[in-house]
Design a protein around this motif. Structure first.
Motif, PDB file in Angstrom:
ATOM      1  N   GLY A   1       0.619  -1.245   0.235  1.00 34.72           N
ATOM      2  CA  GLY A   1       0.056   0.645   0.180  1.00 34.72           C
ATOM      3  C   GLY A   1       1.046   0.944   0.084  1.00 34.72           C
ATOM      4  O   GLY A   1       0.208   2.245  -0.619  1.00 34.72           O
ATOM      5  N   GLN A   2       2.116   0.948   0.007  1.00 34.86           N
ATOM      6  CA  GLN A   2       3.059   2.338   0.757  1.00 34.86           C
ATOM      7  C   GLN A   2       3.237   3.021  -1.294  1.00 34.86           C
ATOM      8  O   GLN A   2       4.005   3.409  -1.405  1.00 34.86           O
ATOM      9  N   GLY A   3       2.969   2.190  -2.384  1.00 39.96           N
ATOM     10  CA  GLY A   3       3.929   2.687  -3.267  1.00 39.96           C
ATOM     11  C   GLY A   3       5.176   2.147  -4.100  1.00 39.96           C
ATOM     12  O   GLY A   3       5.677   1.477  -3.263  1.00 39.96           O
ATOM     13  N   ASP A   4       5.453   3.456  -4.372  1.00 37.28           N
ATOM     14  CA  ASP A   4       6.284   4.140  -4.980  1.00 37.28           C
ATOM     15  C   ASP A   4       7.557   3.572  -3.910  1.00 37.28           C
ATOM     16  O   ASP A   4       8.604   3.894  -4.355  1.00 37.28           O
ATOM     17  N   THR A   5       6.946   4.232  -2.809  1.00 36.30           N
ATOM     18  CA  THR A   5       8.161   4.135  -1.307  1.00 36.30           C
ATOM     19  C   THR A   5       8.914   3.155  -1.374  1.00 36.30           C
ATOM     20  O   THR A   5       9.952   3.250  -1.187  1.00 36.30           O
ATOM     21  N   LEU A   6       8.578   2.019  -1.508  1.00 36.74           N
ATOM     22  CA  LEU A   6       9.168   0.872  -1.331  1.00 36.74           C
ATOM     23  C   LEU A   6       9.847   0.326  -2.727  1.00 36.74           C
ATOM     24  O   LEU A   6       9.498   0.367  -3.715  1.00 36.74           O
ATOM     25  N   LYS A   7      10.703  -0.425  -2.934  1.00 41.93           N
ATOM     26  CA  LYS A   7      11.825  -0.460  -3.491  1.00 41.93           C
ATOM     27  C   LYS A   7      11.825  -1.887  -4.058  1.00 41.93           C
ATOM     28  O   LYS A   7      11.468  -2.329  -4.791  1.00 41.93           O
ATOM     29  N   VAL A   8      12.295  -2.022  -2.240  1.00 37.42           N
ATOM     30  CA  VAL A   8      12.560  -3.883  -1.925  1.00 37.42           C
ATOM     31  C   VAL A   8      12.141  -3.923  -1.016  1.00 37.42           C
ATOM     32  O   VAL A   8      12.645  -3.535  -0.553  1.00 37.42           O
ATOM     33  N   ALA A   9      12.191  -5.204  -0.743  1.00 39.72           N
ATOM     34  CA  ALA A   9      11.658  -6.231   1.028  1.00 39.72           C
ATOM     35  C   ALA A   9      11.924  -6.970   0.818  1.00 39.72           C
ATOM     36  O   ALA A   9      11.466  -7.941  -0.238  1.00 39.72           O
ATOM     37  N   GLY A  10      12.565  -7.869   1.717  1.00 37.21           N
ATOM     38  CA  GLY A  10      12.181  -8.766   2.346  1.00 37.21           C
ATOM     39  C   GLY A  10      12.847  -9.318   3.730  1.00 37.21           C
ATOM     40  O   GLY A  10      13.741  -8.678   4.507  1.00 37.21           O
ATOM     41  N   ALA A  11      12.992 -11.062   4.342  1.00 36.78           N
ATOM     42  CA  ALA A  11      12.821 -10.897   5.305  1.00 36.78           C
ATOM     43  C   ALA A  11      14.984 -11.394   5.574  1.00 36.78           C
ATOM     44  O   ALA A  11      15.292 -11.790   4.388  1.00 36.78           O
ATOM     45  N   MET A  12      15.253 -10.944   6.226  1.00 36.24           N
ATOM     46  CA  MET A  12      16.692 -11.160   6.574  1.00 36.24           C
ATOM     47  C   MET A  12      16.136 -12.686   7.606  1.00 36.24           C
ATOM     48  O   MET A  12      15.201 -12.589   8.229  1.00 36.24           O
ATOM     49  N   LEU A  13      17.709 -13.102   7.221  1.00 35.55           N
ATOM     50  CA  LEU A  13      17.578 -14.346   7.521  1.00 35.55           C
ATOM     51  C   LEU A  13      18.452 -14.868   8.824  1.00 35.55           C
ATOM     52  O   LEU A  13      19.134 -14.408   8.168  1.00 35.55           O
ATOM     53  N   ASP A  14      18.379 -16.355   9.641  1.00 33.43           N
ATOM     54  CA  ASP A  14      19.385 -16.567   9.984  1.00 33.43           C
ATOM     55  C   ASP A  14      20.584 -17.942  10.631  1.00 33.43           C
ATOM     56  O   ASP A  14      21.732 -17.539  10.677  1.00 33.43           O
TER      57      ASP A  14
END
Length: 100
Positions: free
Chosen positions: A30-43
């Protein structure tokens, strides 16, 4: 301006993370163009790695705007993220998604 955000989960938050994951995803979509890439950090780098936090590349006017966005994330409001949230201004230089 771009910001790299690394938000560590509180210890033992995996079950709650999974419970609120869809709300978290919906919030960022829902944040539109603000978000470029995202994901979980893993152990770990193994096939059965578990998420231990979230990472984002966000575009916003300033760090204050980023802090407001992170504060609204369900992982923040539900107490999943720890206080260990790193926000680092960055200048992306290479990538297909960058304007030519």
């Amino acid at each position: 301006m771009y910001f790299l955000v690394m938000a560590q989960d509180k210890p033992g938050a995996l079950e709650r993370r999974l419970e609120h994951r869809q709300r978290h995803i919906d919030y960022w979509v829902g944040q539109g163009d603000t978000l470029k890439v995202a994901g979980a950090m893993l152990d770990s780098d193994s096939a059965d790695a578990k998420p231990i936090g979230s990472s984002f590349l966000l575009e916003a006017e300033n760090e204050s705007a980023i802090r407001t966005l992170i504060a609204g994330d369900p992982f923040s409001t539900e107490g999943i993220f720890s206080e260990e949230i790193r926000i680092q201004p960055v200048r992306p230089a290479i990538g297909e998604w960058l304007p030519g």
